[in-house]
Write a protein that holds these residues in place. Structure first.
Motif, PDB file in Angstrom:
ATOM      1  N   ASP A   4       0.833  -1.204   0.000  1.00 21.85           N
ATOM      2  CA  ASP A   4       0.000   0.000   0.000  1.00 21.85           C
ATOM      3  C   ASP A   4       0.867   1.253   0.000  1.00 21.85           C
ATOM      4  OD1 ASP A   4      -2.303  -1.497  -0.032  1.00 21.85           O
ATOM      5  OD2 ASP A   4      -2.663  -1.329   2.123  1.00 21.85           O
ATOM      6  N   SER A   5       1.950   1.235   0.749  1.00 24.78           N
ATOM      7  CA  SER A   5       2.874   2.373   0.771  1.00 24.78           C
ATOM      8  C   SER A   5       3.501   2.571  -0.595  1.00 24.78           C
ATOM      9  CB  SER A   5       3.975   2.160   1.807  1.00 24.78           C
ATOM     10  OG  SER A   5       3.432   2.098   3.095  1.00 24.78           O
ATOM     11  N   PHE A   6       3.908   1.470  -1.204  1.00 25.96           N
ATOM     12  CA  PHE A   6       4.503   1.549  -2.529  1.00 25.96           C
ATOM     13  C   PHE A   6       3.495   2.096  -3.538  1.00 25.96           C
ATOM     14  CE2 PHE A   6       5.289  -0.355  -6.717  1.00 25.96           C
ATOM     15  CZ  PHE A   6       6.531   0.215  -6.989  1.00 25.96           C
ATOM     16  N   ARG A   7       2.280   1.605  -3.466  1.00 29.40           N
ATOM     17  CA  ARG A   7       1.243   2.081  -4.386  1.00 29.40           C
ATOM     18  C   ARG A   7       0.997   3.574  -4.213  1.00 29.40           C
ATOM     19  NH1 ARG A   7      -1.900  -3.032  -3.087  1.00 29.40           N
ATOM     20  NH2 ARG A   7      -1.346  -4.384  -4.809  1.00 29.40           N
ATOM     21  N   LYS A   8       0.947   4.028  -2.961  1.00 31.83           N
ATOM     22  CA  LYS A   8       0.726   5.448  -2.688  1.00 31.83           C
ATOM     23  C   LYS A   8       1.884   6.270  -3.248  1.00 31.83           C
ATOM     24  CE  LYS A   8      -0.751   8.979   0.286  1.00 31.83           C
ATOM     25  NZ  LYS A   8      -0.778  10.014  -0.742  1.00 31.83           N
ATOM     26  N   LEU A   9       3.108   5.835  -3.001  1.00 34.20           N
ATOM     27  CA  LEU A   9       4.272   6.550  -3.530  1.00 34.20           C
ATOM     28  C   LEU A   9       4.241   6.597  -5.060  1.00 34.20           C
ATOM     29  CD1 LEU A   9       7.133   5.229  -1.221  1.00 34.20           C
ATOM     30  CD2 LEU A   9       6.246   7.563  -1.333  1.00 34.20           C
ATOM     31  N   ARG A  10       3.915   5.464  -5.675  1.00 39.30           N
ATOM     32  CA  ARG A  10       3.854   5.405  -7.131  1.00 39.30           C
ATOM     33  C   ARG A  10       2.733   6.305  -7.663  1.00 39.30           C
ATOM     34  NH1 ARG A  10       2.769  -0.301  -9.514  1.00 39.30           N
ATOM     35  NH2 ARG A  10       0.712   0.271  -8.770  1.00 39.30           N
ATOM     36  N   HIS A  11       1.591   6.282  -6.988  1.00 38.37           N
ATOM     37  CA  HIS A  11       0.462   7.132  -7.386  1.00 38.37           C
ATOM     38  C   HIS A  11       0.855   8.605  -7.290  1.00 38.37           C
ATOM     39  CE1 HIS A  11      -3.290   9.397  -6.839  1.00 38.37           C
ATOM     40  NE2 HIS A  11      -3.826   8.487  -7.632  1.00 38.37           N
ATOM     41  N   ASP A  12       1.439   9.007  -6.165  1.00 44.40           N
ATOM     42  CA  ASP A  12       1.827  10.401  -5.971  1.00 44.40           C
ATOM     43  C   ASP A  12       2.888  10.837  -6.974  1.00 44.40           C
ATOM     44  OD1 ASP A  12       0.031  10.409  -3.892  1.00 44.40           O
ATOM     45  OD2 ASP A  12       1.549  10.425  -2.300  1.00 44.40           O
ATOM     46  N   ALA A  13       3.862   9.961  -7.237  1.00 37.90           N
ATOM     47  CA  ALA A  13       4.912  10.292  -8.204  1.00 37.90           C
ATOM     48  C   ALA A  13       4.324  10.458  -9.603  1.00 37.90           C
ATOM     49  CB  ALA A  13       6.000   9.217  -8.201  1.00 37.90           C
ATOM     50  N   THR A  14       3.420   9.577  -9.979  1.00 39.92           N
ATOM     51  CA  THR A  14       2.788   9.677 -11.297  1.00 39.92           C
ATOM     52  C   THR A  14       1.956  10.954 -11.394  1.00 39.92           C
ATOM     53  OG1 THR A  14       2.736   7.266 -11.474  1.00 39.92           O
ATOM     54  CG2 THR A  14       1.285   8.506 -12.954  1.00 39.92           C
ATOM     55  N   ALA A  15       1.222  11.268 -10.344  1.00 44.01           N
ATOM     56  CA  ALA A  15       0.427  12.501 -10.349  1.00 44.01           C
ATOM     57  C   ALA A  15       1.331  13.716 -10.531  1.00 44.01           C
ATOM     58  CB  ALA A  15      -0.385  12.617  -9.058  1.00 44.01           C
ATOM     59  N   GLN A  16       2.485  13.728  -9.882  1.00 45.33           N
ATOM     60  CA  GLN A  16       3.410  14.854 -10.030  1.00 45.33           C
ATOM     61  C   GLN A  16       3.970  14.947 -11.445  1.00 45.33           C
ATOM     62  OE1 GLN A  16       3.742  17.418  -7.890  1.00 45.33           O
ATOM     63  NE2 GLN A  16       2.072  16.271  -6.940  1.00 45.33           N
ATOM     64  N   ILE A  17       4.249  13.799 -12.037  1.00 43.29           N
ATOM     65  CA  ILE A  17       4.720  13.796 -13.429  1.00 43.29           C
ATOM     66  C   ILE A  17       3.642  14.382 -14.338  1.00 43.29           C
ATOM     67  CG2 ILE A  17       5.255  12.268 -15.382  1.00 43.29           C
ATOM     68  CD1 ILE A  17       6.692  10.456 -13.260  1.00 43.29           C
TER      69      ILE A  17
END
Length: 180
Positions: A4-17
């Motif tokens: 879940d932490s990894f998914r959140k980090l990946r989601h946030d990073a993608t949103a920033q991109i």
């Protein structure tokens, strides 16, 4: 739990991109000419991907406004709390930092205004709360400057704060006039 932490980090990073891509394409083409497909292309993803993160272009504009508000507030809020400075000097530094930020980011500020981000109520709720806290601290600094006699006290601090905001906003409009 870890995934879940990894998914959140990946989601946030993608949103920033995606927000980075949106800023770039909005500055290059202008608000009216940009589509969600343009933003996705700039980000290097499928057009449908952007809709996993943002409902529409207005939602993207809100994310850009949130980013810039957060950046600006992280720069100016510490200036208000600098007890080594007199209250008036704190207010001067905050004003200068805001004007400088608007000047450095004039193209995106112009796009935010064109996108309807024209006041506190047009910002995402979390962003509105950060601005309310900042404004409360700013009022404390104005009151302190009035108490030490460096700012006139024949006006309520709220009026002085509104006037400062109007002046900064007016500067922002003037600066934007030379943005292509």
């Amino acid at each position: 739990m870890r995934s879940d932490s990894f998914r959140k980090l990946r989601h946030d990073a993608t949103a920033q991109i995606l927000v980075d891509a949106a800023e770039a394409v909005l500055i290059a083409k202008g608000l009216e000419k940009v589509t969600m497909r343009d933003i996705a292309a700039q980000a290097g993803c499928a057009a449908g991907t952007i809709y996993l993160y943002f409902k529409n272009k207005q939602d993207v504009i809100g994310a850009i406004a949130d980013r810039h508000s957060g950046t600006l507030l992280s720069q100016v809020t510490p200036l208000l709390g600098d007890s080594a400075l007199l209250p008036l000097e704190r207010l001067r530094r905050v004003t200068f930092a805001m004007v400088e930020y608007f000047s450095m980011h004039r193209a995106i500020i112009r796009i935010l205004q064109a996108g309807g981000v024209t006041g506190l109520s047009s910002l995402p709720e979390e962003c509105q709360e950060r601005w309310r806290r900042f404004m409360a601290e700013e009022l404390k600094a104005i009151r302190a400057a009035q108490a030490d006699g460096s700012v006139r006290n024949d006006f309520p601090p709220e009026v002085i704060q509104q006037f400062r905001a109007m002046v900064i906003s007016g500067f922002n409009s003037d600066v934007q006039g030379d943005v292509p």
